[in-house]
Design a protein around this motif. Structure first.
Motif, short mmCIF file in Angstrom:
data_model
loop_
_atom_site.label_atom_id
_atom_site.label_comp_id
_atom_site.label_asym_id
_atom_site.label_seq_id
_atom_site.Cartn_x
_atom_site.Cartn_y
_atom_site.Cartn_z
N ASP A 1 0.84 -1.21 0.00
CA ASP A 1 0.00 0.00 0.00
C ASP A 1 0.87 1.26 0.00
O ASP A 1 0.60 2.21 -0.74
CB ASP A 1 -0.93 0.03 1.21
N ARG A 2 1.91 1.27 0.85
CA ARG A 2 2.80 2.43 0.91
C ARG A 2 3.52 2.62 -0.43
O ARG A 2 3.67 3.74 -0.91
CB ARG A 2 3.82 2.28 2.04
N TYR A 3 3.98 1.51 -1.02
CA TYR A 3 4.68 1.60 -2.29
C TYR A 3 3.75 2.17 -3.38
O TYR A 3 4.14 3.05 -4.13
CB TYR A 3 5.22 0.23 -2.73
N PRO B 1 -1.07 7.01 -2.90
CA PRO B 1 -2.45 7.48 -2.86
C PRO B 1 -3.19 7.45 -4.20
O PRO B 1 -4.40 7.63 -4.22
CB PRO B 1 -2.32 8.92 -2.36
N ASP B 2 -2.48 7.21 -5.30
CA ASP B 2 -3.15 7.19 -6.59
C ASP B 2 -3.75 5.83 -6.94
O ASP B 2 -4.34 5.66 -8.01
CB ASP B 2 -2.18 7.60 -7.70
N TYR B 3 -3.59 4.87 -6.04
CA TYR B 3 -4.12 3.52 -6.26
C TYR B 3 -4.96 3.09 -5.07
O TYR B 3 -4.70 3.49 -3.94
CB TYR B 3 -2.98 2.51 -6.41
N VAL B 4 -5.93 2.23 -5.34
CA VAL B 4 -6.72 1.61 -4.29
C VAL B 4 -6.60 0.10 -4.49
O VAL B 4 -6.56 -0.39 -5.62
CB VAL B 4 -8.20 2.08 -4.32
N GLY C 1 -10.98 -18.52 -11.07
CA GLY C 1 -11.60 -18.59 -9.75
C GLY C 1 -10.73 -18.14 -8.60
O GLY C 1 -11.22 -17.95 -7.49
N ARG C 2 -9.43 -17.98 -8.83
CA ARG C 2 -8.57 -17.48 -7.75
C ARG C 2 -8.97 -16.05 -7.42
O ARG C 2 -9.34 -15.28 -8.29
CB ARG C 2 -7.09 -17.50 -8.16
N ARG C 3 -8.85 -15.71 -6.13
CA ARG C 3 -9.12 -14.35 -5.69
C ARG C 3 -7.80 -13.71 -5.27
O ARG C 3 -6.98 -14.35 -4.63
CB ARG C 3 -10.13 -14.35 -4.55
N CYS C 4 -7.63 -12.45 -5.66
CA CYS C 4 -6.38 -11.78 -5.32
C CYS C 4 -6.59 -10.28 -5.22
O CYS C 4 -7.60 -9.75 -5.68
CB CYS C 4 -5.31 -12.11 -6.36
N TRP C 5 -5.62 -9.63 -4.61
CA TRP C 5 -5.61 -8.18 -4.53
C TRP C 5 -5.02 -7.62 -5.82
O TRP C 5 -4.07 -8.18 -6.37
CB TRP C 5 -4.75 -7.71 -3.36
N VAL C 6 -5.58 -6.51 -6.28
CA VAL C 6 -5.07 -5.80 -7.45
C VAL C 6 -5.15 -4.31 -7.13
O VAL C 6 -6.13 -3.84 -6.56
CB VAL C 6 -5.91 -6.10 -8.71
N TYR C 7 -4.09 -3.59 -7.51
CA TYR C 7 -4.08 -2.14 -7.29
C TYR C 7 -4.66 -1.44 -8.52
O TYR C 7 -4.18 -1.63 -9.64
CB TYR C 7 -2.66 -1.66 -6.99
N VAL C 8 -5.69 -0.63 -8.28
CA VAL C 8 -6.45 0.05 -9.34
C VAL C 8 -6.17 1.55 -9.27
O VAL C 8 -6.20 2.16 -8.19
CB VAL C 8 -7.96 -0.22 -9.16
N TRP C 9 -5.91 2.14 -10.42
CA TRP C 9 -5.65 3.58 -10.54
C TRP C 9 -6.91 4.36 -10.20
O TRP C 9 -8.01 3.98 -10.62
CB TRP C 9 -5.21 3.86 -11.97
N THR C 10 -6.78 5.46 -9.47
CA THR C 10 -7.93 6.24 -9.02
C THR C 10 -8.08 7.60 -9.70
O THR C 10 -9.05 8.30 -9.46
CB THR C 10 -7.87 6.48 -7.50
N ARG C 11 -7.12 7.97 -10.50
CA ARG C 11 -7.13 9.30 -11.12
C ARG C 11 -7.54 9.21 -12.59
O ARG C 11 -7.55 8.13 -13.17
CB ARG C 11 -5.75 9.91 -10.98
N PRO C 12 -7.82 10.34 -13.23
CA PRO C 12 -8.15 10.33 -14.66
C PRO C 12 -6.97 9.84 -15.50
O PRO C 12 -5.81 10.03 -15.14
CB PRO C 12 -8.45 11.79 -14.97
N VAL C 13 -7.28 9.23 -16.63
CA VAL C 13 -6.24 8.77 -17.55
C VAL C 13 -6.23 9.61 -18.83
O VAL C 13 -5.57 9.26 -19.80
CB VAL C 13 -6.41 7.27 -17.90
#
Length: 128
Positions: A86-88, A91-94, A103-115
């Motif tokens: 999260d620190r790496y 704030p621009d990712y959630v 079917g596997r579940r995992c964490w993915v970092y998603v961009w939060t700002r305009p592209v």
């Protein structure tokens, strides 16, 4: 009741600088136990122009099934690894839970700002 993997996955899917050979891949070494089969995330990837990509989930604009190539890792201790990631990512990712095609579940970092104005990367992130 949800099982451990259903509520809080032990996996993370990475598509940019954290991938093997990426500029921050060494950050992953102490955090993971094993690399699993790679995946393709449903969505689009953009070049931020800052040395790292931006991932937006969803269908590809042309209706195709190309997606974003990603590596899947099992986290050694998710409760310790996720705050480091999260620190790496900053704030621009959630961080969101995704269910992969297999079917596997995992964490993915998603961009939060305009592209707006960013170039799409149709074949994934290639910089190291």
């Amino acid at each position: 009741m949800l099982g451990h993997d259903e509520g809080r996955p032990r996996r993370v899917a990475v598509y940019g600088t954290l991938r093997r050979g990426g500029s921050a891949s060494e950050l992953m070494t102490p955090l993971v136990t094993v690399r699993e089969d790679d995946t393709v995330l449903a969505g689009r990837l953009y070049d931020t122009g800052q040395g790292y990509p931006a991932f937006l989930p969803g269908a590809s604009p042309d209706g195709g099934d190309r997606g974003v190539p990603a590596e899947v890792y099992v986290l050694r201790e998710p409760e310790r690894a996720l705050p480091v990631l999260d620190r790496y990512e900053g704030p621009d990712y959630v961080r969101r839970v995704f269910t992969l095609r297999d079917g596997r579940r995992c964490w993915v970092y998603v961009w939060t700002r305009p592209v707006t104005g960013m170039a799409e990367l149709p074949w994934g992130w290639c910089r190291s």
